[in-house]
Design a protein around this motif. Structure first.
Motif, PDB file in Angstrom:
ATOM      1  N   ILE A 182       0.830  -1.204   0.000  1.00 43.67           N
ATOM      2  CA  ILE A 182       0.000   0.000   0.000  1.00 43.67           C
ATOM      3  C   ILE A 182       0.863   1.252   0.000  1.00 43.67           C
ATOM      4  CG2 ILE A 182      -1.627   1.356   1.381  1.00 43.67           C
ATOM      5  CD1 ILE A 182      -2.833  -1.293   2.328  1.00 43.67           C
ATOM      6  N   PHE A 183       1.854   1.293   0.876  1.00 39.86           N
ATOM      7  CA  PHE A 183       2.629   2.519   1.055  1.00 39.86           C
ATOM      8  C   PHE A 183       3.677   2.735  -0.032  1.00 39.86           C
ATOM      9  CE2 PHE A 183       1.654   1.970   5.784  1.00 39.86           C
ATOM     10  CZ  PHE A 183       0.583   2.845   5.710  1.00 39.86           C
ATOM     11  N   SER A 184       4.070   1.677  -0.753  1.00 43.48           N
ATOM     12  CA  SER A 184       5.109   1.853  -1.773  1.00 43.48           C
ATOM     13  C   SER A 184       4.576   1.776  -3.198  1.00 43.48           C
ATOM     14  CB  SER A 184       6.200   0.794  -1.590  1.00 43.48           C
ATOM     15  OG  SER A 184       5.678  -0.503  -1.791  1.00 43.48           O
ATOM     16  N   SER A 185       3.275   1.550  -3.366  1.00 46.98           N
ATOM     17  CA  SER A 185       2.726   1.379  -4.703  1.00 46.98           C
ATOM     18  C   SER A 185       2.573   2.725  -5.416  1.00 46.98           C
ATOM     19  CB  SER A 185       1.371   0.670  -4.619  1.00 46.98           C
ATOM     20  OG  SER A 185       0.751   0.640  -5.878  1.00 46.98           O
ATOM     21  N   MET A 186       2.957   2.759  -6.673  1.00 46.92           N
ATOM     22  CA  MET A 186       2.724   3.938  -7.517  1.00 46.92           C
ATOM     23  C   MET A 186       1.517   3.732  -8.426  1.00 46.92           C
ATOM     24  SD  MET A 186       6.676   4.531  -8.624  1.00 46.92           S
ATOM     25  CE  MET A 186       6.237   5.737  -9.846  1.00 46.92           C
ATOM     26  N   ASN A 187       0.859   2.592  -8.298  1.00 42.89           N
ATOM     27  CA  ASN A 187      -0.261   2.225  -9.154  1.00 42.89           C
ATOM     28  C   ASN A 187      -1.526   2.141  -8.300  1.00 42.89           C
ATOM     29  OD1 ASN A 187      -2.105   0.094 -10.466  1.00 42.89           O
ATOM     30  ND2 ASN A 187      -0.672   0.610 -12.110  1.00 42.89           N
ATOM     31  N   MET A 188      -2.600   2.787  -8.763  1.00 39.85           N
ATOM     32  CA  MET A 188      -3.842   2.808  -7.985  1.00 39.85           C
ATOM     33  C   MET A 188      -4.430   1.418  -7.795  1.00 39.85           C
ATOM     34  SD  MET A 188      -5.862   6.048  -9.601  1.00 39.85           S
ATOM     35  CE  MET A 188      -4.988   7.519 -10.097  1.00 39.85           C
ATOM     36  N   PHE A 189      -4.344   0.584  -8.820  1.00 41.44           N
ATOM     37  CA  PHE A 189      -4.980  -0.728  -8.743  1.00 41.44           C
ATOM     38  C   PHE A 189      -4.258  -1.635  -7.755  1.00 41.44           C
ATOM     39  CE2 PHE A 189      -5.820  -5.055 -10.356  1.00 41.44           C
ATOM     40  CZ  PHE A 189      -7.207  -5.045 -10.211  1.00 41.44           C
ATOM     41  N   ILE A 190      -2.920  -1.596  -7.757  1.00 41.68           N
ATOM     42  CA  ILE A 190      -2.155  -2.401  -6.796  1.00 41.68           C
ATOM     43  C   ILE A 190      -2.445  -1.936  -5.378  1.00 41.68           C
ATOM     44  CG2 ILE A 190       0.167  -2.994  -6.012  1.00 41.68           C
ATOM     45  CD1 ILE A 190       1.085  -2.814  -8.889  1.00 41.68           C
ATOM     46  N   MET A 191      -2.546  -0.632  -5.198  1.00 38.96           N
ATOM     47  CA  MET A 191      -2.877  -0.107  -3.876  1.00 38.96           C
ATOM     48  C   MET A 191      -4.271  -0.545  -3.457  1.00 38.96           C
ATOM     49  SD  MET A 191      -3.094   3.834  -2.588  1.00 38.96           S
ATOM     50  CE  MET A 191      -3.604   4.196  -0.922  1.00 38.96           C
ATOM     51  N   TYR A 192      -5.210  -0.542  -4.405  1.00 42.69           N
ATOM     52  CA  TYR A 192      -6.582  -0.946  -4.083  1.00 42.69           C
ATOM     53  C   TYR A 192      -6.639  -2.435  -3.700  1.00 42.69           C
ATOM     54  CZ  TYR A 192     -11.441  -2.250  -4.724  1.00 42.69           C
ATOM     55  OH  TYR A 192     -12.696  -2.770  -4.535  1.00 42.69           O
ATOM     56  N   ILE A 193      -5.958  -3.288  -4.449  1.00 43.25           N
ATOM     57  CA  ILE A 193      -5.948  -4.723  -4.149  1.00 43.25           C
ATOM     58  C   ILE A 193      -5.353  -4.973  -2.760  1.00 43.25           C
ATOM     59  CG2 ILE A 193      -4.965  -6.942  -4.814  1.00 43.25           C
ATOM     60  CD1 ILE A 193      -7.237  -6.082  -6.593  1.00 43.25           C
ATOM     61  N   SER A 194      -4.254  -4.311  -2.444  1.00 40.73           N
ATOM     62  CA  SER A 194      -3.643  -4.471  -1.123  1.00 40.73           C
ATOM     63  C   SER A 194      -4.541  -3.914  -0.029  1.00 40.73           C
ATOM     64  CB  SER A 194      -2.284  -3.758  -1.088  1.00 40.73           C
ATOM     65  OG  SER A 194      -1.458  -4.193  -2.134  1.00 40.73           O
ATOM     66  N   PHE A 195      -5.215  -2.808  -0.344  1.00 36.49           N
ATOM     67  CA  PHE A 195      -6.157  -2.178   0.586  1.00 36.49           C
ATOM     68  C   PHE A 195      -7.285  -3.137   0.951  1.00 36.49           C
ATOM     69  CE2 PHE A 195      -9.912   0.530   1.306  1.00 36.49           C
ATOM     70  CZ  PHE A 195      -9.435   1.358   2.295  1.00 36.49           C
ATOM     71  N   GLU A 196      -7.711  -3.961  -0.005  1.00 31.82           N
ATOM     72  CA  GLU A 196      -8.775  -4.929   0.242  1.00 31.82           C
ATOM     73  C   GLU A 196      -8.245  -6.187   0.929  1.00 31.82           C
ATOM     74  OE1 GLU A 196     -12.279  -4.809  -0.516  1.00 31.82           O
ATOM     75  OE2 GLU A 196     -11.575  -2.752  -0.385  1.00 31.82           O
ATOM     76  N   PHE A 197      -7.096  -6.659   0.497  1.00 31.34           N
ATOM     77  CA  PHE A 197      -6.589  -7.933   1.007  1.00 31.34           C
ATOM     78  C   PHE A 197      -6.132  -7.842   2.450  1.00 31.34           C
ATOM     79  CE2 PHE A 197      -6.701  -9.822  -3.145  1.00 31.34           C
ATOM     80  CZ  PHE A 197      -6.707 -11.187  -2.890  1.00 31.34           C
ATOM     81  N   ILE A 198      -5.759  -6.656   2.903  1.00 30.84           N
ATOM     82  CA  ILE A 198      -5.301  -6.532   4.293  1.00 30.84           C
ATOM     83  C   ILE A 198      -6.435  -6.780   5.269  1.00 30.84           C
ATOM     84  CG2 ILE A 198      -5.724  -4.060   4.662  1.00 30.84           C
ATOM     85  CD1 ILE A 198      -2.970  -3.896   5.936  1.00 30.84           C
ATOM     86  N   LEU A 199      -7.674  -6.700   4.776  1.00 31.77           N
ATOM     87  CA  LEU A 199      -8.833  -6.972   5.624  1.00 31.77           C
ATOM     88  C   LEU A 199      -8.876  -8.434   6.073  1.00 31.77           C
ATOM     89  CD1 LEU A 199     -11.491  -5.722   6.737  1.00 31.77           C
ATOM     90  CD2 LEU A 199     -12.605  -6.514   4.661  1.00 31.77           C
ATOM     91  N   ILE A 200      -8.402  -9.359   5.235  1.00 32.53           N
ATOM     92  CA  ILE A 200      -8.497 -10.790   5.544  1.00 32.53           C
ATOM     93  C   ILE A 200      -7.637 -11.174   6.753  1.00 32.53           C
ATOM     94  CG2 ILE A 200      -8.125 -13.118   4.644  1.00 32.53           C
ATOM     95  CD1 ILE A 200      -8.753 -11.959   1.847  1.00 32.53           C
TER      96      ILE A 200
END
Length: 436
Positions: free
Chosen positions: A99-117
């Motif tokens: 999340i903190f090192s991504s320069m791509n919105m989609f990668i940040m979004y995927i990590s943002f969702e997966f951290i919930l698990i």
């Protein structure tokens, strides 16, 4: 950046062995290696859609530091499926790095969702009461309903510009709906007043490691996401910021009153986190250099201070099996060793000078007055209430008549080490800012 990612991936085989000290050493070694990265105001150390600037650089170091302290705080779980617990912490750390090192919105979004698990597994697996099931559902559905509009917004950006990178300044036909889709998931994670109902429930039912993650890192995702997305189109975000700024000023006062009437120690600390995040949001929404820098400092100081307060509350809970301020009284007689730590963390929590919290709040107050000159009235009341509930927490827990038969209780060396590790960075950062 790929070298650091490979470092994290090759850590996975270590979790098959019960070497507790090795986990701590590897996390601390990563921090020492990452400190050597040369960062600039823009993205540097770029590689394969990953990069760091000053904001992400500090938050990545904070993430690994809090994760290593989580293992130290949960050492009493060594007999209860500890390997799986450490692996869950590692997954949270990995997704935070994405999340903190991504320069791509989609990668940040995927990590943002997966951290919930892994966070849900942490709360449901090691929580205290049966109510942890409801608190997990609150966290899940708040995140779900907030992040779906963001996914649609990212698709819209890609179809229009064929790029979803944070590097570009996007100029597109903007309206309030797009602005809402862009900021609402991060307002929930921050959390903003009226969207905060998941946080006290999740905090109260989570184990100490879950509380440290929620207070120290999860709230920082909201602030980081706002910083990244708001500056994609500065003019239109500045045009709509008055809505969230008004709610932040209202929330700062309302949450302060809610804190004063709390009788649960963890619930009080959780609501105090919301109060500080309202100040942080005001600094970000002012869209000034001073406000942004003050918000970043507040994110760091709050991550360490609030995490330390949760550790203190957990130490008392392990001895007394209660979090109620009606029963947790007279701690200065029961655990005199911790009284100094309670006092120092309470002072840091209220922003008492010359703490680093005071420097950040001072910068946010100046930037907020530049944005809206009458905000000083709300900030004055909010700061007063923050001092009130910090004094309330310290005085009610430390003073009064003790209700149990024991005369005193020893504190383990590992617990003293844990609290010192929270306190030292706050003091070191204070001297750092005084020098520069």
């Amino acid at each position: 950046m790929m070298s650091y990612l490979f470092y994290l991936f090759f850590m996975i085989p270590i979790f098959y062995f019960n070497f507790w000290y090795l986990y701590q050493f590897i996390y601390m070694l990563f921090i020492l290696l990452f400190i050597l990265v040369n960062v600039n105001f823009s993205f540097s150390c770029v590689g394969y859609l990953f990069g760091v600037d000053y904001v992400s650089y500090i938050l990545i170091i904070l993430s690994f530091y809090i994760i290593s302290l989580m293992s130290l705080a949960s050492c009493y779980l060594l007999k209860y499926n500890y390997l799986f617990f450490v692996f869950i912490n590692y997954l949270i750390c990995l997704f935070l790095f994405f999340i903190f090192s991504s320069m791509n919105m989609f990668i940040m979004y995927i990590s943002f969702e997966f951290i919930l698990i892994p966070l849900m597994i942490l709360i449901l697996g090691w929580g205290y009461q049966p109510e942890r099931l409801i608190s997990g559902l609150y966290l899940f559905f708040y995140t779900l309903f907030g992040s779906l509009p963001l996914f649609l917004f990212i698709i819209f950006i890609y179809l229009d510009f064929y790029s979803i990178s944070f590097v570009f300044n996007l100029c597109f036909e903007f309206n309030f709906l797009f602005h809402l889709m862009m900021v609402i998931p991060f307002m929930i994670k921050l959390p903003m007043f009226m969207l905060h109902f998941w946080l006290p429930k999740a905090h109260v039912q989570a184990p100490i490691s879950g509380s440290m993650i929620l207070a120290g890192l999860m709230l920082k995702i909201g602030g980081y996401g706002l910083i990244r997305f708001i500056y994609l189109n500065e003019y239109f975000c500045y045009y709509f910021n008055y809505i969230w700024f008004s709610l932040s000023m209202l929330g700062l006062i309302m949450v302060g009153f809610v804190c004063i009437v709390q009788v649960d120690v963890k619930c009080l600390i959780a609501y105090s986190s919301i109060s500080h995040m309202m100040l942080c949001l005001m600094g970000i929404l002012s869209m000034s250099k001073m406000g942004l820098f003050g918000s970043l400092i507040l994110l760091i100081s709050h991550g360490l201070c609030s995490s330390g307060l949760f550790c203190l509350a957990n130490i008392c809970y392990l001895r007394l099996f209660s979090r109620s301020l009606y029963l947790v009284k007279g701690m200065i007689f029961f655990m005199p060793t911790l009284s100094l730590f309670w006092f120092l963390f309470s002072m840091f929590n209220m922003g008492c000078p010359p703490s680093i919290n005071f420097i950040s709040e001072f910068m946010i107050i100046i930037s907020s007055i530049y944005y809206f000159e009458f905000s000083y009235f709300y900030l004055l009341i909010g700061s007063f209430l923050c001092a009130c509930f910090s004094f309330y927490l310290y005085s009610f827990s430390q003073h009064g008549s003790f209700n149990y038969m024991y005369s005193h209780s020893n504190v383990f060396v590992s617990e003293i080490l844990l609290l010192i590790c929270h306190l030292l960075p706050l003091i070191i950062l204070l001297f750092f800012f005084m020098i520069f």
